[in-house]
Scaffold this active site. Sequence first.
Site, PDB file in Angstrom:
ATOM      1  N   MET A 168      35.113 -38.643  -8.435  1.00 21.11           N
ATOM      2  CA  MET A 168      33.642 -39.106  -7.971  1.00 21.11           C
ATOM      3  C   MET A 168      32.885 -38.454  -8.966  1.00 21.11           C
ATOM      4  O   MET A 168      33.295 -37.138  -8.781  1.00 21.11           O
ATOM      5  CB  MET A 168      33.832 -40.582  -7.499  1.00 21.11           C
ATOM      6  N   GLY A 169      31.088 -39.139  -9.004  1.00 24.51           N
ATOM      7  CA  GLY A 169      30.444 -37.555  -9.414  1.00 24.51           C
ATOM      8  C   GLY A 169      28.887 -38.646  -9.920  1.00 24.51           C
ATOM      9  O   GLY A 169      28.368 -37.563  -9.997  1.00 24.51           O
ATOM     10  N   ARG A 204      50.511 -37.152 -16.328  1.00 26.02           N
ATOM     11  CA  ARG A 204      49.708 -38.512 -15.922  1.00 26.02           C
ATOM     12  C   ARG A 204      48.995 -38.199 -14.891  1.00 26.02           C
ATOM     13  O   ARG A 204      48.179 -37.644 -15.248  1.00 26.02           O
ATOM     14  CB  ARG A 204      51.110 -38.407 -14.518  1.00 26.02           C
ATOM     15  N   ASP A 236      20.996 -53.202  -4.993  1.00 27.77           N
ATOM     16  CA  ASP A 236      20.010 -53.756  -4.869  1.00 27.77           C
ATOM     17  C   ASP A 236      17.889 -53.149  -5.263  1.00 27.77           C
ATOM     18  O   ASP A 236      18.271 -52.399  -4.829  1.00 27.77           O
ATOM     19  CB  ASP A 236      19.587 -55.744  -4.521  1.00 27.77           C
ATOM     20  N   ASP A 271      28.039 -37.532  -3.925  1.00 28.74           N
ATOM     21  CA  ASP A 271      28.056 -37.021  -5.725  1.00 28.74           C
ATOM     22  C   ASP A 271      26.936 -35.833  -5.808  1.00 28.74           C
ATOM     23  O   ASP A 271      27.228 -34.564  -6.511  1.00 28.74           O
ATOM     24  CB  ASP A 271      26.937 -38.345  -6.810  1.00 28.74           C
ATOM     25  N   GLU A 320      34.336 -38.486 -13.439  1.00 30.35           N
ATOM     26  CA  GLU A 320      34.584 -39.450 -14.004  1.00 30.35           C
ATOM     27  C   GLU A 320      33.135 -39.274 -14.725  1.00 30.35           C
ATOM     28  O   GLU A 320      33.417 -39.791 -15.574  1.00 30.35           O
ATOM     29  CB  GLU A 320      33.908 -40.203 -13.022  1.00 30.35           C
ATOM     30  N   THR A 355      25.172 -39.375   0.016  1.00 35.88           N
ATOM     31  CA  THR A 355      25.653 -39.736  -1.181  1.00 35.88           C
ATOM     32  C   THR A 355      26.704 -39.044  -1.420  1.00 35.88           C
ATOM     33  O   THR A 355      26.450 -37.262  -1.728  1.00 35.88           O
ATOM     34  CB  THR A 355      25.260 -39.510  -2.930  1.00 35.88           C
ATOM     35  N   ARG A 399      34.839 -41.591  -0.525  1.00 35.34           N
ATOM     36  CA  ARG A 399      34.134 -42.863  -0.083  1.00 35.34           C
ATOM     37  C   ARG A 399      34.628 -42.771   1.026  1.00 35.34           C
ATOM     38  O   ARG A 399      33.676 -43.357   1.920  1.00 35.34           O
ATOM     39  CB  ARG A 399      33.184 -43.712  -1.244  1.00 35.34           C
ATOM     40  N   ARG A 425      54.946 -30.887 -14.531  1.00 27.82           N
ATOM     41  CA  ARG A 425      53.789 -32.033 -15.433  1.00 27.82           C
ATOM     42  C   ARG A 425      52.201 -31.494 -15.295  1.00 27.82           C
ATOM     43  O   ARG A 425      52.214 -30.742 -15.400  1.00 27.82           O
ATOM     44  CB  ARG A 425      54.017 -33.449 -14.670  1.00 27.82           C
TER      45      ARG A 425
HETATM   46  O1  F6P Z   1      27.012 -42.824  -5.806  1.00 33.60           O
HETATM   47  C1  F6P Z   1      28.697 -42.412  -5.576  1.00 33.60           C
HETATM   48  C2  F6P Z   1      29.621 -43.142  -6.405  1.00 33.60           C
HETATM   49  O2  F6P Z   1      30.594 -42.738  -5.530  1.00 33.60           O
HETATM   50  C3  F6P Z   1      29.602 -42.335  -7.635  1.00 33.60           C
HETATM   51  O3  F6P Z   1      30.578 -41.334  -7.476  1.00 33.60           O
HETATM   52  C4  F6P Z   1      30.502 -43.553  -8.428  1.00 33.60           C
HETATM   53  O4  F6P Z   1      30.459 -43.042  -9.371  1.00 33.60           O
HETATM   54  C5  F6P Z   1      29.910 -44.379  -7.678  1.00 33.60           C
HETATM   55  O5  F6P Z   1      29.311 -44.467  -6.791  1.00 33.60           O
HETATM   56  C6  F6P Z   1      30.590 -45.994  -8.060  1.00 33.60           C
HETATM   57  O6  F6P Z   1      29.774 -46.751  -7.228  1.00 33.60           O
HETATM   58  P1  F6P Z   1      30.380 -48.466  -6.995  1.00 33.60           P
HETATM   59  O7  F6P Z   1      31.394 -48.748  -5.834  1.00 33.60           O
HETATM   60  O8  F6P Z   1      29.863 -49.410  -7.270  1.00 33.60           O
HETATM   61  O9  F6P Z   1      31.817 -48.657  -7.584  1.00 33.60           O
END
Ligand code: F6P
Length: 374
Positions: free
Chosen positions: A177-178, A291, A75, A135, A230, A133, A300, A170
């Site tokens: 993420m990031g 795959r 938020d 990221d 991502e 974070t 996380r 394979r």
């Molecule tokens: O900012 C941290 C993060 O895990 C990013 O790597 C990812 O794009 C995003 O949050 C995912 O967010 P949510 O938990 O809202 O799906």
Amino acid sequence: MSKSIGILTSGGDCPGLNAAIRGVGKPALELYDMTVLGFRDGFRGLVQDRLMRLDTSVLSGILTDGGTILGTSRDKPHRMPFGGKTRDMTDAIVDTYHRHHLDVVICLGGGGTQKNALRLHEAGLNVLTLPKTIDNDVAKTDVTFGFDTALSTATEAIDRLHSTATSHHRIIVVEIMGHRAGWLALGAGIAGGADVILIPEIPYTVASVARAITTRARQGKRFSIVAVAEGALTAVEQARTVKLRKRKAAAKQKATRKRIANELDQIEADREGNTQRLTKELESLTGIESRLTILGHLQRGGTPSAADRLLATRLGTACTKAIAAETFGCMVASRGDGSKLVPLKDVANERKLVPPNHPWVKSARLVGTCLGDE
Ligand code: F6P
């Protein structure tokens, strides 16, 4: 008179948040005799005045816990969904701040949180932030807490994928993420020995990736690991995005800007299927069974690494020292073994991306990793 401090965690959770809360709270309570109030679920907790008194018993035993004892949300103070509408709740936050006679509110978060904290500072509140974070994309800090743990998690995943990829001969594509930054995919890709690493900062072509995999196959290497951030984009998608952004910046009419913003949102939404598409294209171009593994929120979760506990603790304690010295409107950034107070206005509108000539990029190339652009 002793001070009252408010603390909240905002944005995506990450390992190290509890270590940071403890790092702020313990010296605040024990050394400076401050009152420490936690607000639940990010900025919404400040709006709704949802409190959690943080005394020594609450702060005890949380150092090693993942997530955040305060809860979190995405938020924003100025655009918060309430009763089916989106409202500016800044005034309600200011009221809560004064009702509890707070001297400062500490916001633990990533890039979005830094912007929101600046807004509250501009609304007249004393604010300090800490950079968190997975990221690692917050500007003006060497590193963010959460990153090191996620890096280990993603690296371990790549290690595990190696044995199954070799056994089945394979291609395994692993999405990491990031958000729009490539730090996590690049770091884990290098540490895990991925054969291809694709990051948003270096647009790729599928042909280049397929070529690298085919060359490996010709050398007798019958498997490949492709680590994809991502937010990675093909050169075509990147060119389209840059063009649209320029057109949006130049557009005079609000309606045109909105239409272009919708197109950009659509590109963003389409990204969800990008890694799946890439996996299929690689299978058809190379003839090697492929795959996809999406690591997602696994990255996380869990207990913070030693490096993240240390970083979060030292930034937390530096934050409490800044409160005692009455320095506000800053992020407590990591600099070498120490910390630095950086004005929020210098942090809030920047994102720390991987420079294309960064030493990690150079090392990856030197060990023969394909980055999708050759
Ligand atoms: O900012 C941290 C993060 O895990 C990013 O790597 C990812 O794009 C995003 O949050 C995912 O967010 P949510 O938990 O809202 O799906």
